[in-house]
Structures are given as C-alpha cells and as structure tokens.
Motif scaffolding. Structure first.
Motif, PDB file in Angstrom:
ATOM      1  N   ARG A 279       0.860  -1.182   0.000  1.00 53.44           N
ATOM      2  CA  ARG A 279       0.000   0.000   0.000  1.00 53.44           C
ATOM      3  C   ARG A 279       0.895   1.230   0.000  1.00 53.44           C
ATOM      4  O   ARG A 279       2.047   1.148   0.429  1.00 53.44           O
ATOM      5  N   ASP A 280       0.388   2.355  -0.484  1.00 55.20           N
ATOM      6  CA  ASP A 280       1.159   3.592  -0.444  1.00 55.20           C
ATOM      7  C   ASP A 280       1.821   3.718   0.932  1.00 55.20           C
ATOM      8  O   ASP A 280       1.143   3.743   1.961  1.00 55.20           O
ATOM      9  N   PRO A 281       3.164   3.747   0.988  1.00 53.95           N
ATOM     10  CA  PRO A 281       3.845   3.713   2.291  1.00 53.95           C
ATOM     11  C   PRO A 281       3.504   4.881   3.211  1.00 53.95           C
ATOM     12  O   PRO A 281       3.548   4.731   4.435  1.00 53.95           O
ATOM     13  N   VAL A 282       3.140   6.044   2.646  1.00 54.99           N
ATOM     14  CA  VAL A 282       2.748   7.173   3.491  1.00 54.99           C
ATOM     15  C   VAL A 282       1.402   6.882   4.153  1.00 54.99           C
ATOM     16  O   VAL A 282       1.234   7.050   5.367  1.00 54.99           O
ATOM     17  N   THR A 283       0.441   6.432   3.354  1.00 57.53           N
ATOM     18  CA  THR A 283      -0.876   6.084   3.902  1.00 57.53           C
ATOM     19  C   THR A 283      -0.764   4.928   4.885  1.00 57.53           C
ATOM     20  O   THR A 283      -1.431   4.917   5.928  1.00 57.53           O
ATOM     21  N   SER A 287      -1.888   4.816   8.878  1.00 54.50           N
ATOM     22  CA  SER A 287      -2.769   3.787   9.412  1.00 54.50           C
ATOM     23  C   SER A 287      -2.117   3.062  10.587  1.00 54.50           C
ATOM     24  O   SER A 287      -2.769   2.755  11.592  1.00 54.50           O
ATOM     25  N   ASP A 288      -0.828   2.802  10.461  1.00 53.37           N
ATOM     26  CA  ASP A 288      -0.065   2.158  11.534  1.00 53.37           C
ATOM     27  C   ASP A 288      -0.092   3.028  12.788  1.00 53.37           C
ATOM     28  O   ASP A 288      -0.342   2.553  13.908  1.00 53.37           O
ATOM     29  N   TYR A 289       0.148   4.315  12.599  1.00 58.66           N
ATOM     30  CA  TYR A 289       0.145   5.251  13.732  1.00 58.66           C
ATOM     31  C   TYR A 289      -1.247   5.339  14.360  1.00 58.66           C
ATOM     32  O   TYR A 289      -1.384   5.353  15.596  1.00 58.66           O
ATOM     33  N   PRO A 414     -10.330   6.336  11.204  1.00 61.04           N
ATOM     34  CA  PRO A 414      -9.969   7.623  10.593  1.00 61.04           C
ATOM     35  C   PRO A 414      -8.533   7.987  10.934  1.00 61.04           C
ATOM     36  O   PRO A 414      -8.055   7.721  12.036  1.00 61.04           O
ATOM     37  N   HIS A 415      -7.829   8.567   9.974  1.00 59.92           N
ATOM     38  CA  HIS A 415      -6.452   8.960  10.192  1.00 59.92           C
ATOM     39  C   HIS A 415      -6.381  10.353  10.828  1.00 59.92           C
ATOM     40  O   HIS A 415      -7.234  11.206  10.551  1.00 59.92           O
ATOM     41  N   PRO A 416      -5.391  10.594  11.662  1.00 66.41           N
ATOM     42  CA  PRO A 416      -5.242  11.938  12.244  1.00 66.41           C
ATOM     43  C   PRO A 416      -4.849  12.950  11.174  1.00 66.41           C
ATOM     44  O   PRO A 416      -4.286  12.586  10.130  1.00 66.41           O
ATOM     45  N   ARG A 417      -5.159  14.201  11.422  1.00 67.88           N
ATOM     46  CA  ARG A 417      -4.784  15.266  10.493  1.00 67.88           C
ATOM     47  C   ARG A 417      -3.295  15.565  10.667  1.00 67.88           C
ATOM     48  O   ARG A 417      -2.839  15.848  11.766  1.00 67.88           O
TER      49      ARG A 417
END
Length: 448
Positions: A279-283, A287-289, A414-417
C-alpha cells in the motif's frame, strides 16, 4: 337375566377397565421417556454433525480447535457488520451458522475467556510501556525508538500469547463431541507475508470464501517469534485439508523480519507461493500510527515520531530528516525488504497485491490472487458490495447468515490530520524507494 347375560356384562366391564389401564400405562411410559430424555440420559437419536449442501462438492468436517483458531482477528475484531468486542456471543453464533456445524458449541465462558486474553494481549502492549517510561503520572513523551521497543517487547514475550495457549492449549476436550479424522495437517503451500496495515486481513477473509482454501486465522508468528517451538508445533496449528485444497497462513511481520526468509526457505517442502499486500507507504504509516494511537492516546504526535529533531545534525536543506528507524516508516521501505527475500526465493514465487485495488476493485484483484494460487476463479463480483460507511468492500450476506460480513470496527479507523509539509516530506523520502520497488517487481503501483 340368565348366566349368559351376567357373563356378557362381566366381560364388557373387564375390557372397559383394561382399556383405561392400558391408556394409563401408555401415558406413564411416555412421561417416563420424556423425563429420561430431558435429563440427558437418552442418546438413541442420531446426531448430524455436518450439514450437507448439495450445491457444493466440498463438504468437510472441522475440528473445534480449527474452527476457533481460524476465527481469531487482529485487535480482537470480528468480521461481521457492526461486530466487535461487546457482541461476542452473537458473533460466535454467526460463526457456527456460517461453518454449518450443528454439533453442540463450546461453553460461552471458554470463548469469552479466550477472547478476553487476546484483547488484553493487544491492548496492553504500548500502554504498559508508556506507563513504565512515563515516570509516574505522565512523564516525558515517548520517542519513536521507545514506541518500537514497546511493540517488540509485546511481540517477544511480555504480552504475546502462544496461539495454542490462548485457546486453551493442547487437544480439544473430550467433552466436546466434534471429531475430525478427515484430511491431514500440512505445512502451508502459500503464505501472506506482508505488510502490516496493507490489507492482509481483508485478503485472507476474501480467500476463505473459496472452497479449496483452508487458512489459519490467528497469525502464527512462527518464523519470527516462535521458531524455537519447532516444525511439528507449527504444523499442529494448521487446519486439516483434503486432496486438492491448499493450506495458508498470514503473518504480516514476516516481510520485514531479517531472519524470516532463510527460515521459510529451510522449510520442507518449501511454500510454493508468497503473497505481499502493499500500500502507499505514506498512507500505510498513517494507518499504523492510528492503530497505535487508539491503544495509547498519550502517544507523541506523528510529526515528532516521523521526523528527526530539527535541532540535531540529522537535517538537510529541506528541513528535518525522516526517521527511517521508526517502524511505521521502516516497514514502507519495500524494496529493501524484498531484496532480503530475493536472496532465498526467485521473484516468480511472489505475488504483489495492491492494497488500494483490493478496496476499489476487490473482485479483479482476487482474480489475480486465485490465478497465482492455481485456483478456479470462484470469488467474484457477486461476493462483494461497497460499504460507504466503512469505506471499504464487505462480503455479501452468506447463505444461512443473518448479516453481511464486514471487518470489525477496528478496521478503517480515521487517520489523524497531519500537516501537509510533513506528508510531502515523507513522499519525497519514499519516492526513490518506490521507484526501485516498481523496477524490482515490474509493476507501477502509482503511489507517486
């Protein structure tokens, strides 16, 4: 009235009394038999262990330990729409309906105890370490190294539960009347080796629809955590398979563990297929965080973990350097990890699944997976629908089930901003690594 009349009336009276006695005796026998059955002493009626569906040619008996093991989920989640930790009994009932097993289920207390052990294991990893390093009552913030150490300690022994021990260990209790002597336990012919937060759970659940796939649900972690337990222990975790079926397991951390490729390569027979969901490593890092943050709300900001201290020497002209030592960043260096695997396996043994396409076109990506595994294309469009609330595809309601199947509430967080400049810094960092990965695999995933 003569003698014949007296005799006639005497016989009539006798038969009338006999009929009453017969009825009373019959009723007594029926009541006795009912009481006898209600007390559990009667076992005269045969019990059907497995429901046979004439529309399928694969009908297999499953050991209860196999059934339970193949329904253990990441973070304690359950793949049922709106399922979760507070709906354990209902989800277990759906599990048995889905597998078409009519044997008496295990006691709810055993299932609840096993589930609680799993949940406590995953929830305690980072929180426990934060308490130790916080200095009593809120101390300093954790660094990226401390966060990774927390996860490592949780995986190496402090909070990790042996996949057999967490479900009671050993063979099934003799009190459970489910027997399975069909098929054999084999080493997996295919392994999903990565990556964490890439979509491995979704892929495994989609594959389970296929009648020729039997998979372990709980992540065995044999090649990275429990290797010292030996190969027979590993094989004992596998479900039984019949001729023509393939055995699978998934452990996403295999892809990034240095020792794993050599250990997998030493397995005989070797796994013929290795699947990596990327998956896109940034995304993926976000998600991991988000997953770690949900367990430890006191976690430092994503920015402070992903970027090295700007006051240190680890800077360049564009600002603070990316901290590649933090696991959330390190996992996304796919080319580096693949290099390690290619020392032991040819590229032809790998299939690289797009985590993005698994969401936007699950049937198309599953077609590639089934072809790679040498399976007939059974899993298709008819099995999926897109859940707009969750933001990813779910499985349509299976026959005999009351609800459709979606991954649990812990999926699709949901991912943090994150500040835009931080995301751009990460994209610039990953770009050359991504391009190298595209060249190695011969596939452009379009992350740049």
């Amino acid at each position: 009235m003569g003698c014949s009349g007296v005799l006639f009336h005497s016989l009539l009276f006798f038969f009338q009394q006999s009929r009453v006695v017969s009825v009373l005796c019959t009723m007594l026998l029926v009541v006795t038999y009912c009481l006898y059955c209600l007390t559990g002493l009667c076992d005269s009626a045969p019990r059907t262990l497995i429901y046979v569906n004439n529309n399928h040619h694969h009908h297999h008996q499953h050991q209860l330990d196999d059934i339970i093991a193949t329904r253990d989920y990441d973070d304690g989640s359950v793949p049922v729409e709106d399922g979760g930790r507070n709906d354990n009994n209902n989800n277990r009932r759906v599990l048995f309906d889905e597998l078409l097993v009519r044997a008496p289920p295990p006691s709810p207390s055993r299932l609840l105890q096993a589930a609680h052990r799993k949940w406590n294991q995953t929830d305690a990893i980072v929180t426990h370490t934060a308490g130790d390093s916080g200095g009593g009552g809120g101390g300093g913030a954790l660094s990226s190294t401390q966060v990774d150490d927390a996860a490592a300690r949780g995986g190496a022994g402090h909070h990790t539960v042996d996949p057999q021990q967490q479900w009671g260990g050993g063979p099934p209790s003799s009190s459970m009347p489910v027997a399975n002597t069909f098929g054999t336990k084999k080493f997996p012919q295919a392994i999903i080796i990565g990556v964490k937060k890439g979509g491995t759970r979704a892929l495994l659940e989609f594959l389970r629809i296929h009648p020729d796939v039997r998979a372990v649900g709980a992540e065995p972690h044999f090649f990275d955590r429990f290797y010292d337990k030996g190969l027979e222990w590993y094989r004992s975790l596998m479900p039984r398979t019949l001729e023509g079926q393939i055995t699978m397991e998934k452990t996403p951390s295999y892809f990034v563990t240095k020792e794993t490729p050599q250990r997998v390569g030493a397995l005989h027979p070797r796994p013929a297929k290795l699947i990596v969901v990327v998956r896109d490593p940034v995304t993926r890092a976000l998600s991991d965080y988000a997953q770690t943050l949900s367990k430890n709300p006191g976690l430092p900001s994503f920015q402070s973990l992903a970027l090295k201290n700007s006051s240190s020497s680890a800077t360049d002209d564009d600002g603070p350097a990316v901290d590649a030592a933090w696991s959330a960043v390190r996992i996304g260096l796919y080319a580096k990890h693949l290099e390690n695997w290619l020392r032991h396996f040819p590229l032809s043994r790998f299939l690289f699944v797009s985590g993005e396409r698994l969401v936007t076109d699950p049937a198309g990506e599953m077609g590639r997976v089934q072809d790679f595994l040498g399976l007939k294309r059974v899993v298709s469009d008819k099995h999926f629908y897109f859940n707009r609330t969750k933001g990813f595809p779910c499985l349509k309601k299976p026959e005999g089930s009351s609800r459709p199947r979606c991954l649990g509430k812990s999926k699709g967080r949901p991912h943090p901003r994150i500040p835009r400049h931080v995301l751009q810094r990460l994209r610039d960092f990953y770009r050359p690594h991504n391009l190298r990965f595209y060249q190695m695999t011969g596939h452009d995933f379009g992350w740049d």
